[in-house]
Design a protein around this motif. Sequence first.
Motif, PDB file in Angstrom:
ATOM      1  N   PHE A 173      55.498  40.606  41.315  1.00  0.00           N
ATOM      2  CA  PHE A 173      55.049  40.130  42.627  1.00  0.00           C
ATOM      3  C   PHE A 173      55.959  40.608  43.751  1.00  0.00           C
ATOM      4  O   PHE A 173      55.490  41.113  44.783  1.00  0.00           O
ATOM      5  CB  PHE A 173      54.975  38.600  42.630  1.00  0.00           C
ATOM      6  CG  PHE A 173      54.629  38.017  43.967  1.00  0.00           C
ATOM      7  CD1 PHE A 173      53.347  38.121  44.478  1.00  0.00           C
ATOM      8  CD2 PHE A 173      55.598  37.371  44.718  1.00  0.00           C
ATOM      9  CE1 PHE A 173      53.031  37.593  45.721  1.00  0.00           C
ATOM     10  CE2 PHE A 173      55.292  36.834  45.967  1.00  0.00           C
ATOM     11  CZ  PHE A 173      54.008  36.946  46.472  1.00  0.00           C
ATOM     12  N   LEU A 174      57.273  40.469  43.558  1.00  0.00           N
ATOM     13  CA  LEU A 174      58.212  40.859  44.608  1.00  0.00           C
ATOM     14  C   LEU A 174      58.080  42.333  44.973  1.00  0.00           C
ATOM     15  O   LEU A 174      58.100  42.701  46.161  1.00  0.00           O
ATOM     16  CB  LEU A 174      59.646  40.566  44.164  1.00  0.00           C
ATOM     17  CG  LEU A 174      60.045  39.088  44.092  1.00  0.00           C
ATOM     18  CD1 LEU A 174      61.402  38.943  43.403  1.00  0.00           C
ATOM     19  CD2 LEU A 174      60.089  38.486  45.495  1.00  0.00           C
ATOM     20  N   LYS A 326      62.734  30.043  46.314  1.00  0.00           N
ATOM     21  CA  LYS A 326      61.816  29.563  45.295  1.00  0.00           C
ATOM     22  C   LYS A 326      60.439  29.346  45.920  1.00  0.00           C
ATOM     23  O   LYS A 326      60.289  29.371  47.144  1.00  0.00           O
ATOM     24  CB  LYS A 326      62.333  28.258  44.691  1.00  0.00           C
ATOM     25  CG  LYS A 326      63.677  28.388  43.994  1.00  0.00           C
ATOM     26  CD  LYS A 326      64.139  27.060  43.411  1.00  0.00           C
ATOM     27  CE  LYS A 326      65.488  27.191  42.729  1.00  0.00           C
ATOM     28  NZ  LYS A 326      65.949  25.897  42.151  1.00  0.00           N
ATOM     29  N   GLN A 327      59.445  29.125  45.076  1.00  0.00           N
ATOM     30  CA  GLN A 327      58.074  28.986  45.555  1.00  0.00           C
ATOM     31  C   GLN A 327      57.937  27.871  46.588  1.00  0.00           C
ATOM     32  O   GLN A 327      57.145  27.994  47.540  1.00  0.00           O
ATOM     33  CB  GLN A 327      57.119  28.724  44.385  1.00  0.00           C
ATOM     34  CG  GLN A 327      55.641  28.753  44.755  1.00  0.00           C
ATOM     35  CD  GLN A 327      54.754  28.537  43.541  1.00  0.00           C
ATOM     36  OE1 GLN A 327      55.113  27.818  42.605  1.00  0.00           O
ATOM     37  NE2 GLN A 327      53.580  29.165  43.533  1.00  0.00           N
ATOM     38  N   ASP A 328      58.716  26.806  46.459  1.00  0.00           N
ATOM     39  CA  ASP A 328      58.620  25.676  47.390  1.00  0.00           C
ATOM     40  C   ASP A 328      59.416  25.893  48.669  1.00  0.00           C
ATOM     41  O   ASP A 328      59.498  24.997  49.526  1.00  0.00           O
ATOM     42  CB  ASP A 328      59.052  24.376  46.711  1.00  0.00           C
ATOM     43  CG  ASP A 328      60.518  24.383  46.268  1.00  0.00           C
ATOM     44  OD1 ASP A 328      61.240  25.354  46.572  1.00  0.00           O
ATOM     45  OD2 ASP A 328      60.937  23.410  45.602  1.00  0.00           O
ATOM     46  N   VAL A 351      58.727  32.653  42.649  1.00  0.00           N
ATOM     47  CA  VAL A 351      59.373  32.937  43.925  1.00  0.00           C
ATOM     48  C   VAL A 351      58.424  32.625  45.071  1.00  0.00           C
ATOM     49  O   VAL A 351      57.210  32.483  44.885  1.00  0.00           O
ATOM     50  CB  VAL A 351      59.848  34.402  44.007  1.00  0.00           C
ATOM     51  CG1 VAL A 351      60.980  34.651  43.033  1.00  0.00           C
ATOM     52  CG2 VAL A 351      58.696  35.357  43.785  1.00  0.00           C
ATOM     53  N   GLU A 352      58.993  32.537  46.237  1.00  0.00           N
ATOM     54  CA  GLU A 352      58.221  32.216  47.438  1.00  0.00           C
ATOM     55  C   GLU A 352      57.144  33.265  47.688  1.00  0.00           C
ATOM     56  O   GLU A 352      57.378  34.471  47.518  1.00  0.00           O
ATOM     57  CB  GLU A 352      59.151  32.144  48.645  1.00  0.00           C
ATOM     58  CG  GLU A 352      58.512  31.617  49.912  1.00  0.00           C
ATOM     59  CD  GLU A 352      59.520  31.432  51.018  1.00  0.00           C
ATOM     60  OE1 GLU A 352      59.459  30.403  51.709  1.00  0.00           O
ATOM     61  OE2 GLU A 352      60.384  32.314  51.190  1.00  0.00           O
ATOM     62  N   GLY A 353      55.961  32.821  48.072  1.00  0.00           N
ATOM     63  CA  GLY A 353      54.842  33.710  48.327  1.00  0.00           C
ATOM     64  C   GLY A 353      53.811  33.686  47.228  1.00  0.00           C
ATOM     65  O   GLY A 353      52.645  34.014  47.451  1.00  0.00           O
ATOM     66  N   MET A 354      54.207  33.271  46.031  1.00  0.00           N
ATOM     67  CA  MET A 354      53.266  33.132  44.927  1.00  0.00           C
ATOM     68  C   MET A 354      52.358  31.934  45.209  1.00  0.00           C
ATOM     69  O   MET A 354      52.830  30.852  45.568  1.00  0.00           O
ATOM     70  CB  MET A 354      54.013  32.917  43.615  1.00  0.00           C
ATOM     71  CG  MET A 354      54.648  34.146  43.034  1.00  0.00           C
ATOM     72  SD  MET A 354      53.455  35.216  42.188  1.00  0.00           S
ATOM     73  CE  MET A 354      52.929  34.182  40.836  1.00  0.00           C
TER      74      MET A 354
END
Length: 360
Positions: A173-174, A326-328, A351-354
């Motif tokens: 994803f990144l 992190k995702q949150d 990770v953030e953005g997912m």
Amino acid sequence: MKRRTLLATGAGAAVAAAMGVPVRADDPLKVGFIYIGPVGDGGWTYQHDLGRREVQDHFGDRVETIYQESVPESADAIGAITQMVMAGCKLIFTTSFGFMDATVAAAEQFPDVLFEHATGYRTMPNLAVYDARFYEGRAVLGTMAGMLTRTNKIGYIGSHPVPEVIQGINSTFLHARKVNPDVELVVIWAYTWFDPAKEADAAKAMIEQGVDVILQHTDSTAPQAAAREAGNVYTFGQASDMAEFKPMPRVASIIDNWGPHYVARVGAVLDGTWASQHVWGGIADGFVQIGEITDAVPAEVKAAAEDMIARISSGEHHPFTGPLNKQDGTPWLAEGEVATDEQLASLNFYVEGMTAEYPS
């Protein structure tokens, strides 16, 4: 099966090898391999068995290799390992994460036998572990996926939500986002390492959602076949090259190269230098390879992939370099900070953005 008679006597032979005393034998060193899937799965187990065959070819009649395929990650694994010990194996490779507890139990029960466990983290004097930095390969494939998608939807078929798999999802994803900020990563969990029917269903469900690039952390070629049937969907070989699907849908692959490690470790037993260790090799070490990038992708995509391979190999780029949250939204890595091996080995979040929901 041949019975192995060591010049080093009785139960002390393998321990003598582990302590640096060469072990000589009238009969070959018997080496066992425990597999999670069938040797013909075309992916993970197939690649481990190529490594076994490399051992046999390299050492000839100095070794005898045996294997048991399709062993469940359950109490059945202890029985399979015990059978290999009773058959005379003095070195046993257990090749799936879920075999860890069974391998530890066997190492405790049979201290005169040497064990190596793939993708685990528990070591003992007669138990070593080895792993590959698959997330490095995912960085390469994620870069390609982000450039190839036309719908901005990339799919990822997950096996089990263990750190190894979470690393791969996040890395994919990144790196897709780096080249395409509009990318969405659709994750479907199969909750199995090898089940062609489930894997095919996951691929078909993704395609129905508009996914046009599919990655997988499962072992069969079923997603490749589903993509070929659908047409105009890109895929990547997983664990092995899956070359029968070139040049399309399989446009590249992440290849697990276990052979050199197996040859080195068997050689260490034979010459008395074996010692417990924890090996985690990546692209630079040859553990992770990227298979042929086919002409089905534009030249600029191939160039970007090759650049990523070179940068990871040289150490210039680490796939998990901050700033990352992190995702949150809570901080994980600061600007320029690189994730430690300890952090990656316990990774249990997206990770953030997912947008996919993290599995409970």
